[in-house]
Design a protein around this motif. Structure first.
Motif, PDB file in Angstrom:
ATOM      1  N   LYS A 157       6.305 -25.144 -25.598  1.00  0.00           N
ATOM      2  CA  LYS A 157       5.992 -23.935 -26.643  1.00  0.00           C
ATOM      3  C   LYS A 157       6.458 -22.605 -25.712  1.00  0.00           C
ATOM      4  CE  LYS A 157       2.128 -25.831 -29.112  1.00  0.00           C
ATOM      5  NZ  LYS A 157       0.832 -25.791 -29.156  1.00  0.00           N
ATOM      6  N   GLU A 158       6.192 -22.487 -24.570  1.00  0.00           N
ATOM      7  CA  GLU A 158       6.346 -21.186 -23.714  1.00  0.00           C
ATOM      8  C   GLU A 158       7.934 -21.166 -23.518  1.00  0.00           C
ATOM      9  OE1 GLU A 158       4.162 -21.570 -20.123  1.00  0.00           O
ATOM     10  OE2 GLU A 158       2.150 -21.296 -21.003  1.00  0.00           O
ATOM     11  N   THR A 159       8.652 -22.332 -23.401  1.00  0.00           N
ATOM     12  CA  THR A 159       9.943 -22.250 -23.164  1.00  0.00           C
ATOM     13  C   THR A 159      10.793 -21.819 -24.298  1.00  0.00           C
ATOM     14  OG1 THR A 159       9.650 -24.094 -21.591  1.00  0.00           O
ATOM     15  CG2 THR A 159      12.046 -23.770 -22.819  1.00  0.00           C
ATOM     16  N   ILE A 160      10.114 -22.401 -25.608  1.00  0.00           N
ATOM     17  CA  ILE A 160      10.901 -22.006 -27.106  1.00  0.00           C
ATOM     18  C   ILE A 160      10.617 -20.648 -27.112  1.00  0.00           C
ATOM     19  CG2 ILE A 160      10.415 -22.177 -29.405  1.00  0.00           C
ATOM     20  CD1 ILE A 160       9.962 -25.241 -29.000  1.00  0.00           C
ATOM     21  N   GLU A 161       9.188 -20.073 -26.963  1.00  0.00           N
ATOM     22  CA  GLU A 161       9.158 -18.491 -27.035  1.00  0.00           C
ATOM     23  C   GLU A 161      10.115 -17.573 -26.117  1.00  0.00           C
ATOM     24  OE1 GLU A 161       8.083 -15.056 -28.636  1.00  0.00           O
ATOM     25  OE2 GLU A 161       7.598 -17.207 -29.254  1.00  0.00           O
ATOM     26  N   GLN A 162      10.447 -18.237 -24.967  1.00  0.00           N
ATOM     27  CA  GLN A 162      11.333 -17.357 -24.144  1.00  0.00           C
ATOM     28  C   GLN A 162      12.792 -17.431 -24.697  1.00  0.00           C
ATOM     29  OE1 GLN A 162      10.596 -19.195 -20.165  1.00  0.00           O
ATOM     30  NE2 GLN A 162       9.015 -18.155 -19.790  1.00  0.00           N
ATOM     31  N   ALA A 163      13.018 -18.577 -25.044  1.00  0.00           N
ATOM     32  CA  ALA A 163      14.393 -18.674 -25.696  1.00  0.00           C
ATOM     33  C   ALA A 163      14.457 -17.760 -26.770  1.00  0.00           C
ATOM     34  CB  ALA A 163      14.689 -20.321 -26.102  1.00  0.00           C
ATOM     35  N   ARG A 164      13.423 -17.795 -27.918  1.00  0.00           N
ATOM     36  CA  ARG A 164      13.539 -17.045 -29.085  1.00  0.00           C
ATOM     37  C   ARG A 164      13.843 -15.596 -28.578  1.00  0.00           C
ATOM     38  NH1 ARG A 164       8.853 -20.163 -32.146  1.00  0.00           N
ATOM     39  NH2 ARG A 164      10.300 -21.631 -33.456  1.00  0.00           N
ATOM     40  N   GLN A 165      13.024 -14.945 -27.568  1.00  0.00           N
ATOM     41  CA  GLN A 165      12.921 -13.644 -26.934  1.00  0.00           C
ATOM     42  C   GLN A 165      14.501 -13.243 -26.607  1.00  0.00           C
ATOM     43  OE1 GLN A 165       9.905 -13.540 -24.176  1.00  0.00           O
ATOM     44  NE2 GLN A 165       8.457 -13.289 -25.871  1.00  0.00           N
ATOM     45  N   ILE A 166      14.968 -13.939 -25.768  1.00  0.00           N
ATOM     46  CA  ILE A 166      16.266 -14.160 -24.942  1.00  0.00           C
ATOM     47  C   ILE A 166      17.463 -13.918 -26.283  1.00  0.00           C
ATOM     48  CG2 ILE A 166      18.283 -15.277 -23.997  1.00  0.00           C
ATOM     49  CD1 ILE A 166      15.993 -16.085 -21.938  1.00  0.00           C
TER      50      ILE A 166
END
Length: 64
Positions: free
Chosen positions: A46-55
């Motif tokens: 979940k954290e990785t997906i959120e970081q990717a969305r932000q990038i």
């Protein structure tokens, strides 16, 4: 003088077979994750997906 073997047995890698006593290349027993390991992986995903969305959102803003 080198002598070729015109009538002899031909050897090729495709003709080789494995010994029946060899173990299979995969494990037959599954190593299950503990519930806490599964929870950690889900949270990490979940954290990785959120970081990717932000990038991606940031890159879109910079490209505009």
């Amino acid at each position: 003088m080198v002598t070729l073997n015109p009538g002899g047995e031909q050897k090729s890698a495709t003709g080789l077979t494995h010994s029946p006593s060899q173990k299979p290349s995969t494990f037959s027993v599954l190593n299950r994750l503990t519930p806490s390991e599964e929870d950690w992986l889900r949270q990490n995903l979940k954290e990785t997906i959120e970081q990717a969305r932000q990038i991606l959102a940031q890159r879109k803003r910079e490209a505009a």
